[in-house]
Enzyme design. Structure first.
Site, PDB file in Angstrom:
ATOM      1  N   ASP A 101      -3.214   4.715  -2.260  1.00 19.40           N
ATOM      2  CA  ASP A 101      -4.312   5.256  -1.459  1.00 19.40           C
ATOM      3  C   ASP A 101      -4.754   6.630  -1.978  1.00 19.40           C
ATOM      4  O   ASP A 101      -3.909   7.519  -2.158  1.00 19.40           O
ATOM      5  CB  ASP A 101      -3.785   5.381  -0.019  1.00 19.40           C
ATOM      6  CG  ASP A 101      -4.879   5.638   0.998  1.00 19.40           C
ATOM      7  OD1 ASP A 101      -5.627   4.701   1.298  1.00 19.40           O
ATOM      8  OD2 ASP A 101      -4.960   6.766   1.505  1.00 19.40           O
TER       9      ASP A 101
ATOM     10  N   HIS B 106     -11.267  -3.220   3.067  1.00 20.79           N
ATOM     11  CA  HIS B 106     -11.303  -2.910   4.502  1.00 20.79           C
ATOM     12  C   HIS B 106     -12.167  -1.690   4.810  1.00 20.79           C
ATOM     13  O   HIS B 106     -12.334  -1.347   5.973  1.00 20.79           O
ATOM     14  CB  HIS B 106      -9.880  -2.691   5.006  1.00 20.79           C
ATOM     15  CG  HIS B 106      -9.220  -1.528   4.323  1.00 20.79           C
ATOM     16  ND1 HIS B 106      -8.865  -1.556   2.996  1.00 20.79           N
ATOM     17  CD2 HIS B 106      -8.904  -0.302   4.771  1.00 20.79           C
ATOM     18  CE1 HIS B 106      -8.350  -0.391   2.665  1.00 20.79           C
ATOM     19  NE2 HIS B 106      -8.360   0.404   3.720  1.00 20.79           N
ATOM     20  N   ASP B 107     -12.678  -1.019   3.782  1.00 19.98           N
ATOM     21  CA  ASP B 107     -13.534   0.161   3.984  1.00 19.98           C
ATOM     22  C   ASP B 107     -15.008  -0.129   3.711  1.00 19.98           C
ATOM     23  O   ASP B 107     -15.856   0.740   3.948  1.00 19.98           O
ATOM     24  CB  ASP B 107     -13.115   1.297   3.035  1.00 19.98           C
ATOM     25  CG  ASP B 107     -11.715   1.800   3.309  1.00 19.98           C
ATOM     26  OD1 ASP B 107     -11.285   1.763   4.477  1.00 19.98           O
ATOM     27  OD2 ASP B 107     -11.048   2.233   2.347  1.00 19.98           O
TER      28      ASP B 107
ATOM     29  N   GLU C 255      -6.397   3.967  -5.971  1.00 17.91           N
ATOM     30  CA  GLU C 255      -7.710   4.124  -5.337  1.00 17.91           C
ATOM     31  C   GLU C 255      -8.208   5.524  -5.659  1.00 17.91           C
ATOM     32  O   GLU C 255      -7.536   6.508  -5.371  1.00 17.91           O
ATOM     33  CB  GLU C 255      -7.596   3.947  -3.823  1.00 17.91           C
ATOM     34  CG  GLU C 255      -8.972   3.910  -3.162  1.00 17.91           C
ATOM     35  CD  GLU C 255      -8.973   4.398  -1.718  1.00 17.91           C
ATOM     36  OE1 GLU C 255      -9.903   4.033  -0.992  1.00 17.91           O
ATOM     37  OE2 GLU C 255      -8.069   5.160  -1.327  1.00 17.91           O
TER      38      GLU C 255
ATOM     39  N   ASP D  64       0.861  -1.182   0.000  1.00 18.67           N
ATOM     40  CA  ASP D  64       0.000   0.000   0.000  1.00 18.67           C
ATOM     41  C   ASP D  64       0.900   1.236   0.000  1.00 18.67           C
ATOM     42  O   ASP D  64       1.888   1.286   0.733  1.00 18.67           O
ATOM     43  CB  ASP D  64      -0.858  -0.009   1.274  1.00 18.67           C
ATOM     44  CG  ASP D  64      -2.274   0.442   1.017  1.00 18.67           C
ATOM     45  OD1 ASP D  64      -2.439   1.554   0.490  1.00 18.67           O
ATOM     46  OD2 ASP D  64      -3.214  -0.308   1.348  1.00 18.67           O
TER      47      ASP D  64
HETATM   48  C1  NOJ Z   1      -8.505   5.041   1.867  1.00 20.27           C
HETATM   49  C2  NOJ Z   1      -8.201   3.865   2.740  1.00 20.27           C
HETATM   50  O1  NOJ Z   1      -8.621   2.703   2.122  1.00 20.27           O
HETATM   51  C3  NOJ Z   1      -8.887   4.128   4.059  1.00 20.27           C
HETATM   52  O2  NOJ Z   1      -8.883   3.005   4.902  1.00 20.27           O
HETATM   53  C4  NOJ Z   1      -8.228   5.312   4.695  1.00 20.27           C
HETATM   54  O3  NOJ Z   1      -8.919   5.664   5.869  1.00 20.27           O
HETATM   55  C5  NOJ Z   1      -8.201   6.526   3.769  1.00 20.27           C
HETATM   56  N1  NOJ Z   1      -7.889   6.189   2.413  1.00 20.27           N
HETATM   57  C6  NOJ Z   1      -7.179   7.505   4.246  1.00 20.27           C
HETATM   58  O4  NOJ Z   1      -5.883   6.995   4.067  1.00 20.27           O
END
Ligand code: NOJ
Length: 560
Positions: A200, A330-331, A257, A99
């Site tokens: 990210d 994970h989100d 992302e 990551d």
């Molecule tokens: C996206 C990540 O997947 C998430 O878990 C994170 O809180 C935010 N970006 C900030 O880094």
């Protein structure tokens, strides 16, 4: 003609290390724990692991707030452990994608510690500092984690920008030194042998000049797609520079992302002549059940809209860019709870959802536990929740007078901790995740849903996912075939074909708990006897009129 690439033909598995496997009994998953479970992943058949951040971090946002990019977090192990992980993965033919979190650092990163010291510190300009406006924040932007996106800092009497928590100050990419530092750090990991990066919120790194007020700051973050810090004016220049200086020198997988990205922009990010990234994570399909106020503003799920979105991505990127395919990470809440039936038809609907996604064009991503059909969790007490986004939101809504039950309902549906409960390995205490006390409680359904049971049961979601992965290796039509949607307006059936040369796949899924009868359209004209590639139900002979059972999925292959 499409070029062939290993990352187009791969299946990626995401590990959220904190919740994967704890080898030393401190209640937190770790790198030696991952090493112990590599054979499990080899058995599943995945090609690549995307490892969520393992760098040094005060864990305000579980590692997405990095205080040292070149060191491993103590709780996860040592650099030697990490090197051993890479070696053990490569021995098994599994690649490692790390990551890369470079929109922001932790406020405990040495650069920020310097930056906040004085206005003329050499690191001042590594971050985005502004004086207040009439005693208030420099603009009205809101943080993704509630409240203003600006934090006042007494030492110098100015504010710094943080799109995420106040412990995650945004880096200033306008500063060439910042960019050079990031590129050097990327080379540091690539030279150690990593096989790629998941980047990210990488489309946030270029902000508009002057940082003006947003007309609708509320919920602006992930739903309306802010033009102020998403896909900003210099984003392509920065990514092309990164590509030239770093990425182009290695044969790696890169995935950005990108909240708020649309297909035409994704073509610019991923087109092969563009020299930027391989693929992006778009959010349109996972934002489908969010209202104008953002993710907590719950809306019912609409299959027709889902088809519209996913089909648009399939069609528009065909031969022009490359898709990533995901339901979970994970989100996100667990897909079987979100779109399937996590009670009576849990196994069947999890398999259907896997089929629907894995037969599309793009690189599929499996999030840990998805291959077991793991479900959302409902903790009664707010105290059992750990996620900063959830906790901040609760506080903000409670202060605004919203009642407890209503807030909890949105947490049950959308909270990120749904995905972060420990991986369920077996029926022993804490699901075999830890011998100690887990940092977040295990989902109470672990006695039934766990890897040990799944491995023993040939009809499990695990074995079905394994087959989906194998099929992708055996049939290039799954990787390279053209996608065409069928029954666009059907409210419960999601069906499509994939076509390559004289071969066709027919993918039929019933996204409902009721039988659905269909008459195949005239354009489906098999020239050979259709054979079933995979199905989550009793095999049925092919016919032009067919009935799909509740949550059924079937894939036929034939010549045309
Ligand atoms: C996206 C990540 O997947 C998430 O878990 C994170 O809180 C935010 N970006 C900030 O880094």
């Amino acid at each position: 003609m499409q070029t062939r690439k290993w990352w187009k033909e791969s299946v990626v598995y995401q590990i959220y290390p904190r919740s994967f496997y704890d080898s030393n009994g401190d209640g937190i998953g770790d790198i030696p724990g991952i090493i112990q479970k590599l054979d499990y992943l080899k058995e599943l058949g995945i090609d690549v692991i995307w490892l969520s951040p393992v760098y040094e971090s005060p864990n305000d946002d579980n590692g997405y707030d990095i205080s040292d990019y070149r060191n491993i977090m103590d709780e996860f192990g040592t650099m030697q452990d990490w090197e051993q992980l890479l070696e053990e993965m490569h021995k098994r033919g599994i690649k490692l994608v790390m990551d890369l979190v470079v929109n922001h650092t932790s406020d405990e990163h040495a650069w920020f510690v310097e930056s906040r010291k004085s206005k003329d510190n050499p690191y001042r300009d590594y971050y985005i500092w502004r004086p207040g406006k009439e005693g208030k924040e420099p603009n009205n932007w809101e943080s993704a984690f509630s409240g203003s996106a600006w934090q006042y800092d007494e030492t110098t009497g100015e504010y710094y920008l943080h799109i995420f928590s106040k412990k995650q100050p945004d880096l200033n990419w306008e500063n060439r030194n910042v960019r050079e530092e990031v590129y050097d750090m990327m080379k540091f990991w690539l030279d150690k042998g990593v096989d790629g990066f998941r980047m990210d919120v990488i489309n946030f790194i270029s902000k508009v000049e002057d940082l003006p007020d947003a007309p609708n700051p509320h919920g602006v973050m992930f739903v309306s797609g802010s033009k102020y810090f998403m896909n900003g004016p210099r984003i392509h220049e920065f990514l092309q520079e990164m590509n030239k200086e770093v990425l182009s020198k290695y044969d790696i997988l890169t995935v950005g992302e990108m909240p708020g990205v649309r297909p035409q922009q994704a073509i610019d990010y991923t087109g092969e002549d563009r020299n930027e990234l391989n693929m992006v994570f778009q959010f349109e399909h996972v934002d489908i059940d969010s209202g104008p106020e953002g993710k907590w503003d719950l809306r019912p799920f609409d299959l027709i809209r889902l088809k519209e979105i996913l089909s648009k991505w399939q069609e528009e990127l065909f031969e022009k860019g490359w898709n990533s395919l995901y339901w979970n990470n994970h989100d996100q809440p667990r897909i079987v709870s979100r779109l399937g039936d996590d009670k009576e038809y849990r196994v069947k609907s999890a398999k259907m959802l896997g089929t629907l996604l894995h037969m599309m064009q793009g690189t599929p991503y499996i999030y840990q536990g998805e291959e077991l059909g793991m479900t959302n969790v409902r903790f009664k007490s707010l105290e059992d929740y750990r996620d900063i986004e959830t906790l901040n939101m609760y506080k903000e809504k409670a202060e605004a007078g919203k009642n407890h039950e209503e807030i909890m309902r949105s947490i049950y549906v959308k909270g990120r901790d749904n995905a972060r409960t420990p991986m369920q390995w077996d029926a022993s205490e804490h699901a075999g995740f830890t011998a100690g006390s887990p940092w977040i409680k295990v989902n109470p359904n672990y006695m039934e849903i766990n890897a040990e049971n799944a491995l023993k049961d040939k009809d499990s979601v695990f074995h079905y996912y394994k087959k989906l992965i194998q099929l992708r290796k055996q049939h290039e039509i799954i990787v390279y075939g053209k996608y065409d949607l069928l029954w666009k307006e059907h409210p419960h059936v999601y069906a499509y074909t994939r076509t390559l040369d004289n071969k066709q796949l027919l993918v039929l899924t019933n996204v409902s708990g009721y039988p659905q009868t269909l008459q195949l359209p005239d354009e489906i004209q098999p020239k050979s006897e259709p054979e079933i590639l995979i199905s989550n139900d009793q095999h049925q002979p092919f016919s032009r009129e067919l009935t799909l059972n509740p949550w059924e999925a079937r894939v036929y292959q034939y010549s045309i």
